[in-house]
Design an enzyme around this catalytic site. Sequence first.
Site, PDB file in Angstrom:
ATOM      1  N   SER A  74      20.287   6.845  32.690  1.00  0.00           N
ATOM      2  CA  SER A  74      18.858   6.478  32.679  1.00  0.00           C
ATOM      3  C   SER A  74      17.744   7.442  33.080  1.00  0.00           C
ATOM      4  O   SER A  74      17.885   8.426  32.095  1.00  0.00           O
ATOM      5  CB  SER A  74      18.684   5.275  33.815  1.00  0.00           C
ATOM      6  N   ASP A 105      20.836   0.087  29.032  1.00  0.00           N
ATOM      7  CA  ASP A 105      20.848   1.027  30.372  1.00  0.00           C
ATOM      8  C   ASP A 105      22.277   1.162  30.854  1.00  0.00           C
ATOM      9  O   ASP A 105      23.252   0.077  31.016  1.00  0.00           O
ATOM     10  CB  ASP A 105      19.937   0.451  31.259  1.00  0.00           C
TER      11      ASP A 105
END
Length: 747
Positions: free
Chosen positions: A68, A212
């Site tokens: 991320s 993610d």
Amino acid sequence: MRFLSVILAVIFLGICSYPAAVQAQSGKGRPKIGLTLSGGGAKGLAHIGILEAIDSAGLKIDYITGTSMGSIVGSLYAMGYSGDTIETLAHQLDWDNLFANQASLKDISYEEKSEYDKYIIEIPFEYGKPKLASGVITGQQLWLELARLCWPARDIKDFSKFNIPFKCIATDVATGEIVTLDTGQIITSIRASMAIPSIFTAVKIGDRKLVDGGVVRNFPVITAKEMGADIVIGSNVSGGLRKADQLTTPFDIIYQLGFYKDAIDFKEARKACDIYIRHDMEEYSAASFGSVDSIIEKGKQKGREMYPVFKHLADSLNALYPTAPFQKDRLPFVPDIELTSISITGLVHSDEKFFRGRLGLKTGGCYNPEQLKEAVQNVFGTRFYKEITYSLTPDGPAKGAMNVQVEENPLTYVKFALQYNTFTNASAIINITQRNFIVPNSRSFVTVAISDNPRVEAEYFKYLGWNRSFGFGMGLYFENNGLNVYDNFVRQQQYRTKYANANVHMQYALSRIMTIGVGTRWEYFHFRPSFESSEELKGDGNQLNSYWYYGVNSLDRKIYPRKGMDLQLEAGWVYNQNPSYRLYKDGVMVPGDSTGLEFPNYQHAMLQMKYYFPFSRRSALEVNLGSGVNFNYNQSPINGYLLGGLNKVAHNQLTFPGLYEGEVITSSAAIAQVAYQHELFRNLFVLPRIGVGLYDFNGDVNARYRYLSGYSITAGYSSRLGPIEGSLMYNDQDGRLKFYVNIGFNF
């Protein structure tokens, strides 16, 4: 306690370095150092302080892994950016814009700005059915910014070939499996690694849809070990699973359920981490991009604490394994690229000639990343497209083939908004926008305000020319207002007024923010008194108005801009008037030749400009100038300028603090205002304003050079509904304190 923690870390490091020394004696050479940066949204910017401390210590990193936000920061460092340079970039970037679900207003084409981002709900329709995305944010602005930052690695498709080998983590949304990204296009990989489920749209790489990596492996220490790291430094900004008392909403619970797998993975990662750095970020959330400066400063503070550990490790390794001097700045020079070909994929409803014309890139031309970004924005700003990305395939020294990938917006949108204004009262607003209606490369819309003061607007716009910089437009507009007429600031009469126009125009876009054009409007006016008075005007009339206009809009956002200019200039000629007005005094109609109303052809000019000077992230100075002049004119209030109000809500209106709309109606006016805009708390603003004005200085007027001075203070909140504002106003000539309310975007 901090000193003790540092001493313990050094002792621990000494223990960890013993196996490395044994390996060296076995001929395996210098131990490999891995660096792992966790995900955490805005909190991940604290990693920058750790990078700066590593640079200051002269510690060479051999492998980097990230998830991320950790993948963004880590990849930039792996390419060769120093920690200091990454910090500079982080301060310069507009994070609110990058992580917004709408593009910045300045990136939208001029002809689209007035309708952009002004509705509470926008429902897309494809083939008659609603079409919802896999996430709220497409990440177009983020992708383009990453493309600019990742330019030094544009030709590198194997991430192990970066200055420091790099891997990032994503999640296969179909299977829930960990996906390690180490080849392909770095921008797409980073974007996939940070695609928070239901927030960002999923990213397709090959046959997989990825989201993610924090869902399954937010702290990829194990990945660094798998790459060959003997010692792993792990920087973790994530707080892990929330406690029971923190799960207060359904969204909190859903979010928690999605990260159970990562919680299990973290236990193993923590055991495998040799130097663990835990950032205390409880006061921040993943969305705290308004606190970038303080987050970075906290990271730098933690970096200063860890510096002795990094320095000890660097000195020990350099003593045992002498190497070339440490280089903090490792970014390679990459020249502009010559495009050998340009291909476009993903077009369904759009015309490729239109796309290429707006793109403006030519085969054989040399371009830098800023020019490619500008070209893509020029197409994206038309709002025909939801997402536009590109890849560059090496095709010789400083040459490459460009492939543009496109996802189109649905052709039809139904939009809704609510609005209240002291002048227009409450309105429910419905809009239908259709692209490629009847002919391609066109946009049509109809907007209706359902209210006691109803309004209707319709427009058709067609792009023309090779570069699609020309445009042809047709429009209809109608407003029905209650208008008070004043004499020396005392209300004399209230009218129900109607104004309508039908117009055609041609424009030429000088850029996304600037345009010029010419047009003609047929205009209609109707006046009807709301109650009997000693003097009243009744009737209607119509006229033709041929004009030219010049517009500039470089504002950075729709609500409470921080910088940029909004300028509207129109000048023209009114002719072919067909008046049918009757003037009554004490109930008796005044003969037409003695009313004093005359309707010769006349010329007009109107200027409205707002300019915002930023003071800081939270404050800006607004300078507001306005002027309207009718030449050879004697028919007030029919075609006069309405002074007053804080929001533009009526035809021929010049806003002015301290007056309600139409308290002054004149054939000539010039005003200047200055306001200071300050954001007290997130989205909560205060705006003190002062204005001065001059009116009745041209034409047939009752006096010469009348003056105005007014003041207001506004408390406003920036919401999805639009601005929610309450204002206190005062005017020296009137001497009364007034209250003014505006909620939502004006029609």
